[in-house]
Motif scaffolding. Sequence first.
Motif, PDB file in Angstrom:
ATOM      1  N   GLY A 186       0.828  -1.209   0.000  1.00  0.00           N
ATOM      2  CA  GLY A 186       0.000   0.000   0.000  1.00  0.00           C
ATOM      3  C   GLY A 186       0.859   1.255   0.000  1.00  0.00           C
ATOM      4  O   GLY A 186       1.954   1.280   0.573  1.00  0.00           O
ATOM      5  N   THR A 187       0.350   2.314  -0.641  1.00  0.00           N
ATOM      6  CA  THR A 187       1.139   3.542  -0.794  1.00  0.00           C
ATOM      7  C   THR A 187       0.465   4.732  -0.111  1.00  0.00           C
ATOM      8  O   THR A 187      -0.757   4.773   0.043  1.00  0.00           O
ATOM      9  N   LEU A 188       1.297   5.713   0.218  1.00  0.00           N
ATOM     10  CA  LEU A 188       0.773   6.941   0.826  1.00  0.00           C
ATOM     11  C   LEU A 188      -0.217   7.620  -0.128  1.00  0.00           C
ATOM     12  O   LEU A 188      -1.324   7.992   0.266  1.00  0.00           O
ATOM     13  N   GLY A 189       0.181   7.774  -1.390  1.00  0.00           N
ATOM     14  CA  GLY A 189      -0.680   8.469  -2.348  1.00  0.00           C
ATOM     15  C   GLY A 189      -1.992   7.741  -2.575  1.00  0.00           C
ATOM     16  O   GLY A 189      -3.059   8.357  -2.628  1.00  0.00           O
ATOM     17  N   GLY A 190      -1.921   6.410  -2.680  1.00  0.00           N
ATOM     18  CA  GLY A 190      -3.149   5.629  -2.886  1.00  0.00           C
ATOM     19  C   GLY A 190      -4.101   5.817  -1.723  1.00  0.00           C
ATOM     20  O   GLY A 190      -5.311   5.989  -1.898  1.00  0.00           O
ATOM     21  N   SER A 191      -3.566   5.808  -0.523  1.00  0.00           N
ATOM     22  CA  SER A 191      -4.405   5.981   0.659  1.00  0.00           C
ATOM     23  C   SER A 191      -5.049   7.367   0.675  1.00  0.00           C
ATOM     24  O   SER A 191      -6.249   7.501   0.961  1.00  0.00           O
ATOM     25  N   LEU A 192      -4.275   8.400   0.344  1.00  0.00           N
ATOM     26  CA  LEU A 192      -4.816   9.769   0.424  1.00  0.00           C
ATOM     27  C   LEU A 192      -5.889   9.990  -0.639  1.00  0.00           C
ATOM     28  O   LEU A 192      -6.953  10.558  -0.357  1.00  0.00           O
ATOM     29  N   VAL A 193      -5.627   9.548  -1.862  1.00  0.00           N
ATOM     30  CA  VAL A 193      -6.608   9.773  -2.939  1.00  0.00           C
ATOM     31  C   VAL A 193      -7.860   8.941  -2.695  1.00  0.00           C
ATOM     32  O   VAL A 193      -8.979   9.402  -2.926  1.00  0.00           O
ATOM     33  N   HIS A 194      -7.685   7.731  -2.211  1.00  0.00           N
ATOM     34  CA  HIS A 194      -8.837   6.862  -1.933  1.00  0.00           C
ATOM     35  C   HIS A 194      -9.735   7.485  -0.853  1.00  0.00           C
ATOM     36  O   HIS A 194     -10.948   7.345  -0.881  1.00  0.00           O
ATOM     37  N   ALA A 195      -9.113   8.191   0.084  1.00  0.00           N
ATOM     38  CA  ALA A 195      -9.850   8.992   1.081  1.00  0.00           C
ATOM     39  C   ALA A 195     -10.869   8.186   1.876  1.00  0.00           C
ATOM     40  O   ALA A 195     -11.981   8.664   2.143  1.00  0.00           O
ATOM     41  N   PHE A 211      -9.510  16.534   1.209  1.00  0.00           N
ATOM     42  CA  PHE A 211     -10.551  15.511   1.385  1.00  0.00           C
ATOM     43  C   PHE A 211     -11.903  16.206   1.295  1.00  0.00           C
ATOM     44  O   PHE A 211     -12.215  17.062   2.123  1.00  0.00           O
ATOM     45  N   VAL A 212     -12.699  15.826   0.284  1.00  0.00           N
ATOM     46  CA  VAL A 212     -13.907  16.620   0.019  1.00  0.00           C
ATOM     47  C   VAL A 212     -15.200  15.854   0.275  1.00  0.00           C
ATOM     48  O   VAL A 212     -16.289  16.419   0.145  1.00  0.00           O
ATOM     49  N   GLY A 213     -15.140  14.596   0.633  1.00  0.00           N
ATOM     50  CA  GLY A 213     -16.360  13.847   0.924  1.00  0.00           C
ATOM     51  C   GLY A 213     -16.014  12.401   1.199  1.00  0.00           C
ATOM     52  O   GLY A 213     -14.841  12.025   1.223  1.00  0.00           O
ATOM     53  N   LEU A 214     -17.065  11.611   1.426  1.00  0.00           N
ATOM     54  CA  LEU A 214     -16.852  10.192   1.719  1.00  0.00           C
ATOM     55  C   LEU A 214     -16.119   9.538   0.551  1.00  0.00           C
ATOM     56  O   LEU A 214     -16.633   9.542  -0.575  1.00  0.00           O
ATOM     57  N   MET A 215     -14.949   9.014   0.780  1.00  0.00           N
ATOM     58  CA  MET A 215     -14.106   8.393  -0.250  1.00  0.00           C
ATOM     59  C   MET A 215     -13.880   9.322  -1.441  1.00  0.00           C
ATOM     60  O   MET A 215     -13.866   8.874  -2.591  1.00  0.00           O
ATOM     61  N   ALA A 216     -13.716  10.587  -1.186  1.00  0.00           N
ATOM     62  CA  ALA A 216     -13.516  11.540  -2.283  1.00  0.00           C
ATOM     63  C   ALA A 216     -12.447  12.555  -1.918  1.00  0.00           C
ATOM     64  O   ALA A 216     -12.494  13.182  -0.860  1.00  0.00           O
ATOM     65  N   SER A 217     -11.494  12.712  -2.850  1.00  0.00           N
ATOM     66  CA  SER A 217     -10.481  13.762  -2.698  1.00  0.00           C
ATOM     67  C   SER A 217     -10.613  14.708  -3.891  1.00  0.00           C
ATOM     68  O   SER A 217     -11.430  14.474  -4.783  1.00  0.00           O
TER      69      SER A 217
END
Length: 285
Positions: free
Chosen positions: A109-118, A152-158
């Motif tokens: 798992g990656t930092l970027g993947g985690s952040l974008v996946h939100a 982070f703009v919403g549920l599972m949304a960046s």
Amino acid sequence: MIPYAVDYVRATSVAHALAALASDPDARLLAGGHSLIPLMKLRLTGVSRLVDIGALPELRGIEIHPDHIAIGAATTHAELGSHAGLAEHLPLIALAAGVIADPTVRNRGTLGGSLVHADPSADWPAVMLALDARMEVTGSAGVRVVPADAFFVGLMASVVQQDELLTRIVIPLPGPDRVAYRKFRHPASGYAVAAAAVALRYAGNRCTGGMIGVTGVAETAFRAYAAEAELERGFTGSAEEILRIVEAAFADVTPLEDGFADGAYRTQLAKVMLGRALADAARLS
Ligand SMILES: Cc1cc2nc3c(=O)[nH]c(=O)nc-3n(C[C@H](O)[C@H](O)[C@H](O)COP(=O)(O)OP(=O)(O)OC[C@H]3O[C@@H](n4cnc5c(N)ncnc54)[C@H](O)[C@@H]3O)c2cc1C
């Protein structure tokens, strides 16, 4: 699981990845695959093309500069947890990396993947909020920089769009003087039911303020600004102060509810996690 056919592109550069995304609106980036592949297996997302960025050297690695640290978006949780320079300058990162899932997930798992996946229960969003990180998002028009508290703009949304990449995460130095991370893990998944990242600044022995990131509790991870305002009034680590700060943190929060934790229980867990993190940080020297 009944697999379905998808196109697979192994990106050779950021430009190549952007071109592969632009030519198919249902193309998605694949980094560690530990969030996207489970969604695909459950048919919860319609993906026609995977653009693999997991091995792109320009997206990996950690650079330490005098006034900031830059982390490539495809750097894994394990790499973040074991980097000596990060541990010295930003020990909050190793604290959080060590409590993400298990070694298998941490190795892929990656930092970027985690952040974008939100995911609202992911660990990194709280940490990046408490460290005041800046996200560098690259698209065909160039790079835009988004502060963590607008990311982070919403549920599972960046804020990252289908045709963009999160390329780097930049964290200002010097880092906070004292930090702590407390998490109540879901017993099955390991995700945070509630977790708090605390980053305090000190002048000598006097706390002059700090930043607090919370995850697991609401639709998005958030900066607990009301609690930070309480910190500014003075913080020695006393029980009374901690009570005041945690009450401020969740006064206006609408908690998530699920089969494991209803809203009241989740909020109570969050208060306990934040209170313990504040006490931990105040005790550290
Ligand atoms: C069993 C299990 C337990 C877990 N427990 C935890 C936990 O305790 N805490 C926690 O925080 N997480 C947990 N996770 C999630 C894990 O940390 C994931 O690795 C992470 O959320 C996603 O990272 P990834 O690199 O695997 O992303 P992927 O699955 O590859 O991608 C996720 C999403 O982000 C997009 N994406 C990926 N990289 C980029 C980029 N650079 N730019 C733009 N978009 C991008 C993808 O297109 C996709 O939409 C767990 C996962 C599993 C399977």
